[in-house]
Design a protein around this motif. Structure first.
Motif, PDB file in Angstrom:
ATOM      1  N   HIS A   1      -5.497  -7.380 -13.395  1.00 31.22           N
ATOM      2  CA  HIS A   1      -4.797  -8.510 -12.784  1.00 31.22           C
ATOM      3  C   HIS A   1      -3.793  -8.010 -11.754  1.00 31.22           C
ATOM      4  O   HIS A   1      -3.655  -8.578 -10.667  1.00 31.22           O
ATOM      5  N   HIS A   2      -3.083  -6.947 -12.077  1.00 28.00           N
ATOM      6  CA  HIS A   2      -2.113  -6.377 -11.140  1.00 28.00           C
ATOM      7  C   HIS A   2      -2.821  -5.811  -9.904  1.00 28.00           C
ATOM      8  O   HIS A   2      -2.363  -5.992  -8.782  1.00 28.00           O
ATOM      9  N   PHE A   3      -3.931  -5.129 -10.097  1.00 31.07           N
ATOM     10  CA  PHE A   3      -4.690  -4.556  -8.991  1.00 31.07           C
ATOM     11  C   PHE A   3      -5.265  -5.653  -8.089  1.00 31.07           C
ATOM     12  O   PHE A   3      -5.201  -5.558  -6.864  1.00 31.07           O
ATOM     13  N   MET A   4      -5.801  -6.698  -8.669  1.00 30.69           N
ATOM     14  CA  MET A   4      -6.380  -7.789  -7.889  1.00 30.69           C
ATOM     15  C   MET A   4      -5.296  -8.559  -7.129  1.00 30.69           C
ATOM     16  O   MET A   4      -5.554  -9.111  -6.067  1.00 30.69           O
ATOM     17  N   GLY A   5      -4.094  -8.586  -7.673  1.00 28.60           N
ATOM     18  CA  GLY A   5      -2.986  -9.236  -6.980  1.00 28.60           C
ATOM     19  C   GLY A   5      -2.669  -8.577  -5.651  1.00 28.60           C
ATOM     20  O   GLY A   5      -2.157  -9.222  -4.733  1.00 28.60           O
ATOM     21  N   TRP A   6      -2.940  -7.296  -5.524  1.00 31.12           N
ATOM     22  CA  TRP A   6      -2.748  -6.582  -4.263  1.00 31.12           C
ATOM     23  C   TRP A   6      -4.016  -6.581  -3.426  1.00 31.12           C
ATOM     24  O   TRP A   6      -3.955  -6.610  -2.205  1.00 31.12           O
ATOM     25  N   LEU A   7      -5.165  -6.504  -4.081  1.00 29.18           N
ATOM     26  CA  LEU A   7      -6.434  -6.375  -3.373  1.00 29.18           C
ATOM     27  C   LEU A   7      -6.790  -7.636  -2.581  1.00 29.18           C
ATOM     28  O   LEU A   7      -7.251  -7.542  -1.435  1.00 29.18           O
ATOM     29  N   ILE A   8      -6.579  -8.788  -3.165  1.00 31.31           N
ATOM     30  CA  ILE A   8      -6.955 -10.044  -2.509  1.00 31.31           C
ATOM     31  C   ILE A   8      -6.195 -10.237  -1.193  1.00 31.31           C
ATOM     32  O   ILE A   8      -6.815 -10.512  -0.163  1.00 31.31           O
ATOM     33  N   PRO A   9      -4.856 -10.114  -1.150  1.00 34.37           N
ATOM     34  CA  PRO A   9      -4.182 -10.285   0.149  1.00 34.37           C
ATOM     35  C   PRO A   9      -4.568  -9.228   1.178  1.00 34.37           C
ATOM     36  O   PRO A   9      -4.687  -9.532   2.369  1.00 34.37           O
ATOM     37  N   ILE A  10      -4.777  -7.976   0.726  1.00 35.06           N
ATOM     38  CA  ILE A  10      -5.199  -6.936   1.664  1.00 35.06           C
ATOM     39  C   ILE A  10      -6.577  -7.264   2.229  1.00 35.06           C
ATOM     40  O   ILE A  10      -6.833  -7.105   3.431  1.00 35.06           O
ATOM     41  N   ALA A  11      -7.466  -7.749   1.374  1.00 33.37           N
ATOM     42  CA  ALA A  11      -8.798  -8.135   1.836  1.00 33.37           C
ATOM     43  C   ALA A  11      -8.727  -9.330   2.787  1.00 33.37           C
ATOM     44  O   ALA A  11      -9.480  -9.394   3.771  1.00 33.37           O
ATOM     45  N   MET A  12      -7.827 -10.267   2.503  1.00 31.34           N
ATOM     46  CA  MET A  12      -7.672 -11.413   3.403  1.00 31.34           C
ATOM     47  C   MET A  12      -7.227 -10.967   4.788  1.00 31.34           C
ATOM     48  O   MET A  12      -7.744 -11.456   5.806  1.00 31.34           O
ATOM     49  N   VAL A  13      -6.267 -10.050   4.823  1.00 34.84           N
ATOM     50  CA  VAL A  13      -5.791  -9.553   6.120  1.00 34.84           C
ATOM     51  C   VAL A  13      -6.909  -8.794   6.829  1.00 34.84           C
ATOM     52  O   VAL A  13      -7.149  -8.983   8.031  1.00 34.84           O
ATOM     53  N   GLY A  14      -7.611  -7.938   6.095  1.00 38.19           N
ATOM     54  CA  GLY A  14      -8.690  -7.156   6.708  1.00 38.19           C
ATOM     55  C   GLY A  14      -9.832  -8.017   7.212  1.00 38.19           C
ATOM     56  O   GLY A  14     -10.307  -7.848   8.342  1.00 38.19           O
ATOM     57  N   LEU A  15     -10.279  -8.958   6.390  1.00 42.44           N
ATOM     58  CA  LEU A  15     -11.380  -9.833   6.816  1.00 42.44           C
ATOM     59  C   LEU A  15     -10.939 -10.790   7.919  1.00 42.44           C
ATOM     60  O   LEU A  15     -11.717 -11.115   8.817  1.00 42.44           O
ATOM     61  N   GLY A  16      -9.677 -11.225   7.847  1.00 40.97           N
ATOM     62  CA  GLY A  16      -9.151 -12.069   8.916  1.00 40.97           C
ATOM     63  C   GLY A  16      -9.100 -11.325  10.241  1.00 40.97           C
ATOM     64  O   GLY A  16      -9.440 -11.862  11.289  1.00 40.97           O
ATOM     65  N   TRP A  17      -8.670 -10.073  10.202  1.00 40.12           N
ATOM     66  CA  TRP A  17      -8.626  -9.257  11.425  1.00 40.12           C
ATOM     67  C   TRP A  17     -10.027  -9.044  11.986  1.00 40.12           C
ATOM     68  O   TRP A  17     -10.227  -9.099  13.197  1.00 40.12           O
ATOM     69  N   TYR A  18     -10.969  -8.815  11.093  1.00 40.34           N
ATOM     70  CA  TYR A  18     -12.358  -8.665  11.528  1.00 40.34           C
ATOM     71  C   TYR A  18     -12.845  -9.966  12.193  1.00 40.34           C
ATOM     72  O   TYR A  18     -13.506  -9.930  13.231  1.00 40.34           O
ATOM     73  N   GLY A  19     -12.476 -11.094  11.620  1.00 34.65           N
ATOM     74  CA  GLY A  19     -12.851 -12.380  12.202  1.00 34.65           C
ATOM     75  C   GLY A  19     -12.195 -12.629  13.551  1.00 34.65           C
ATOM     76  O   GLY A  19     -12.791 -13.213  14.452  1.00 34.65           O
ATOM     77  N   ILE A  20     -10.947 -12.185  13.680  1.00 34.95           N
ATOM     78  CA  ILE A  20     -10.244 -12.352  14.958  1.00 34.95           C
ATOM     79  C   ILE A  20     -10.947 -11.560  16.045  1.00 34.95           C
ATOM     80  O   ILE A  20     -11.128 -12.044  17.173  1.00 34.95           O
ATOM     81  N   THR A  21     -11.341 -10.329  15.713  1.00 32.58           N
ATOM     82  CA  THR A  21     -12.024  -9.519  16.724  1.00 32.58           C
ATOM     83  C   THR A  21     -13.393 -10.091  17.073  1.00 32.58           C
ATOM     84  O   THR A  21     -13.899  -9.842  18.162  1.00 32.58           O
ATOM     85  N   ARG A  22     -13.985 -10.878  16.184  1.00 33.80           N
ATOM     86  CA  ARG A  22     -15.279 -11.504  16.451  1.00 33.80           C
ATOM     87  C   ARG A  22     -15.130 -12.873  17.112  1.00 33.80           C
ATOM     88  O   ARG A  22     -16.124 -13.503  17.450  1.00 33.80           O
ATOM     89  N   GLY A  23     -13.886 -13.365  17.283  1.00 30.01           N
ATOM     90  CA  GLY A  23     -13.657 -14.600  18.008  1.00 30.01           C
ATOM     91  C   GLY A  23     -13.524 -15.842  17.156  1.00 30.01           C
ATOM     92  O   GLY A  23     -13.569 -16.961  17.681  1.00 30.01           O
ATOM     93  N   SER A  24     -13.330 -15.716  15.854  1.00 31.81           N
ATOM     94  CA  SER A  24     -13.206 -16.877  14.983  1.00 31.81           C
ATOM     95  C   SER A  24     -11.784 -17.426  15.019  1.00 31.81           C
ATOM     96  O   SER A  24     -10.806 -16.678  14.974  1.00 31.81           O
ATOM     97  N   LYS A  25     -11.656 -18.751  15.074  1.00 33.34           N
ATOM     98  CA  LYS A  25     -10.331 -19.388  15.105  1.00 33.34           C
ATOM     99  C   LYS A  25      -9.728 -19.466  13.710  1.00 33.34           C
ATOM    100  O   LYS A  25      -8.528 -19.319  13.539  1.00 33.34           O
ATOM    101  N   ILE A  26     -10.534 -19.724  12.680  1.00 31.11           N
ATOM    102  CA  ILE A  26     -10.030 -19.854  11.315  1.00 31.11           C
ATOM    103  C   ILE A  26      -9.544 -18.504  10.781  1.00 31.11           C
ATOM    104  O   ILE A  26      -8.755 -18.449   9.836  1.00 31.11           O
ATOM    105  N   ALA A  27      -9.966 -17.412  11.396  1.00 30.10           N
ATOM    106  CA  ALA A  27      -9.560 -16.079  10.950  1.00 30.10           C
ATOM    107  C   ALA A  27      -8.057 -15.874  11.115  1.00 30.10           C
ATOM    108  O   ALA A  27      -7.445 -15.133  10.354  1.00 30.10           O
ATOM    109  N   TRP A  28      -7.448 -16.531  12.104  1.00 29.22           N
ATOM    110  CA  TRP A  28      -6.007 -16.439  12.273  1.00 29.22           C
ATOM    111  C   TRP A  28      -5.286 -16.989  11.049  1.00 29.22           C
ATOM    112  O   TRP A  28      -4.294 -16.427  10.591  1.00 29.22           O
ATOM    113  N   VAL A  29      -5.777 -18.103  10.530  1.00 30.89           N
ATOM    114  CA  VAL A  29      -5.162 -18.724   9.347  1.00 30.89           C
ATOM    115  C   VAL A  29      -5.295 -17.787   8.143  1.00 30.89           C
ATOM    116  O   VAL A  29      -4.338 -17.589   7.388  1.00 30.89           O
TER     117      VAL A  29
END
Length: 106
Positions: A38-66
Motif C-alpha cells: 500500500h505504501h509503495f503503490m501510494g508513490w507509484l501511482i502519482p509517479i506513473a500519472m506524471v510519466g504517462l501524462g508527460w508522454y501524452g503531452i509529447t504526443r499532443g493529447s489535451k487531457i494529458a495536461w490534467v
C-alpha cells in the motif's frame, strides 16, 4: 560568545528547527503498521500519472495536461514530509551560521 539580538534569533531558529526534526523523525522511525505494498503503490501511482501524462503531452493529447498536473499535486502532497525535514535542516543551518557570524564580529 556574547549574546545579542541576532544570536537570540539564531538560537530560536535552531530550537524550532530541532523541534520540527524531532517530530518528523520520530514519526518516520516509529512503527509502521500499514501494508508495504500500500505504501509503495501510494508513490507509484502519482509517479506513473506524471510519466504517462508527460508522454501524452509529447504526443499532443489535451487531457494529458490534467493527468500530469493531478499526478504532480498528489506527488507534492506525498513529499510534504520530506520538504518539511529539509526546511527544518535549513533553519538549523541558518541559525548556526548566524551564531558563527555573530562570534566572528566580536
Amino acid at each position: 560568545m556574547k549574546l545579542n539580538r541576532h544570536s537570540g534569533l539564531a538560537i530560536i531558529l535552531i530550537l524550532f528547527g530541532g523541534l520540527i526534526l524531532l517530530n518528523k523523525l520520530s514519526l518516520m522511525f516509529g512503527f509502521y503498521h500499514g501494508n508495504l505494498l500500500h505504501h509503495f503503490m501510494g508513490w507509484l501511482i502519482p509517479i506513473a500519472m506524471v510519466g504517462l501524462g508527460w508522454y501524452g503531452i509529447t504526443r499532443g493529447s489535451k487531457i494529458a495536461w490534467v493527468i500530469t498536473i493531478l499526478g504532480a499535486i498528489i506527488l507534492l502532497g506525498k513529499m510534504s514530509g520530506l520538504i518539511v525535514i529539509v526546511l527544518a535542516a535549513a533553519l538549523i543551518a541558518f541559525g548556526v551560521s548566524m551564531l558563527k557570524r555573530s562570534a566572528n564580529r566580536v
